[in-house]
Design a protein around this motif. Structure first.
Motif: not given
Length: 347
Positions: A251-269
């Motif tokens: 569950n921890v790895k799932k959360f980390v991978m999902a988290f990076f996907f979710v925040v990458t584009t907003p962080s780029g903006i």
């Protein structure tokens, strides 16, 4: 006087030669590339609120997209081993394929063939196709080597276990628990390699599109991009979420991978907003950097979508056992590609 005239003629010839030598370099870069645009849509004050809206909207839709497959285990008709989940996964794979062909690759071609770049070498050689080709081959190498390393590690771990195998009769074919475990382990390792490499490609692509959106002050472009990118991120997230689910991470790895996907584009903006005062999307440095990154991302996404996602599923036992399901999945993949093709008009 004659000597003076000769000297003047020589100086004139030298200056003429110098001007001919310099003029090609100057002529290949139009004046508009060196100055800010006078387009009426360019408004920094109005663009900032739109960028904030984009950050929130893309954050929410990305979260929904990547989380939906991870919670599908708790919904009976969306179980990962079911036909409906397979159809949805093929649709999401079509989205990823369409992203590579219809969005990332054309953007790279446009940037690396821009009139704002020097004629030599950027207009003399198809860098986009070359880099995308290399990216696909490098992805193949990484995919293959990573699978080999994981497999060797799994074999080494199995050899340490000295258990007596128990014979199980399945479909009149005797399989030991050790053989069945080994087969499942190899498939699981493939899923984990696919999920990791796919996330890498999506993250690179997401940073680039986020940076481009955050840096631009064109309100007309931003308005169209918000809706298009929300749709794009949601279904791309579904494709990645399905791969993460099949990889059976903790569950921890799932959360980390999902988290990076979710925040990458907003962080780029957000990064683009911070750099908007110094970043010029038509500057040679920006065009070359973003163009090459897009080409790399396109090669990776196209390879992953065709080889590791669509081909792997269509050649798998579930689809090979049903022509009807194959046709449904093909239609879903075509629908995904078609949707991204339509969105290419705005993003």
């Amino acid at each position: 006087m004659a000597t003076t005239t000769q000297h003047m003629n020589q100086i004139f010839l030298v200056l003429l030669l110098i001007s001919f030598a310099i003029s090609p370099a100057i002529s290949t870069v139009p004046k508009e590339c060196e100055t800010d645009s006078t387009d009426s849509c360019i408004d920094k004050t109005k663009a900032l609120p739109l960028k904030i809206v984009a950050i929130v909207a893309i954050l929410v839709t990305s979260m929904i997209g990547v989380a939906a497959p991870l919670f599908s285990r708790y919904v009976t008709f969306l179980h990962p081993d079911g036909k409906i989940f397979m159809i949805i996964k093929c649709f999401a794979s079509g989205i990823i394929l369409g992203t590579g062909f219809m969005h990332v690759l054309p953007d790279s071609f446009e940037m690396l063939s821009s009139p704002c770049l020097e004629d030599n070498p950027w207009h003399k050689f198809p860098f986009t196709g070359f880099v995308a080709m290399l990216s696909g081959l490098v992805t193949l190498a990484i995919d293959s080597i990573a699978t080999s390393l994981y497999t060797k590690k799994a074999v080494a771990d199995d050899s340490e276990e000295r258990t007596t195998p128990m014979i199980i009769q399945i479909d009149h074919l005797p399989l030991t628990t050790k053989e069945r475990s080994s087969t499942c382990s190899k498939q699981l390792l493939r899923y984990r390699v696919i999920a990791t490499v796919l996330e890498l490609g999506i993250i690179v692509h997401s940073v680039v599109i986020g940076l481009s959106l955050g840096a631009t002050n064109d309100t007309c472009t931003i308005k169209g991009l918000i809706a298009a990118l929300c749709f794009h991120q949601m279904f791309e997230g579904m494709g990645l979420g399905g791969c993460i689910l099949q990889a059976e991470y903790t569950n921890v790895k799932k959360f980390v991978m999902a988290f990076f996907f979710v925040v990458t584009t907003p962080s780029g903006i957000a990064l683009g907003i911070a750099l908007s005062s110094v970043y010029k999307d038509n500057s040679p440095t920006a065009l070359i950097t973003v163009g090459l990154l897009n080409a790399c991302s396109a090669g990776l996404l196209i390879y992953m979508a065709l080889v590791d996602l669509l081909a792997a599923e269509f050649m798998g036992s579930m689809l090979q056992g049903s022509v009807k399901l194959q046709l449904n999945c093909f239609g879903a993949a075509l629908l995904g590609c078609g949707g991204m093709s339509v969105l290419a008009k705005w993003a």
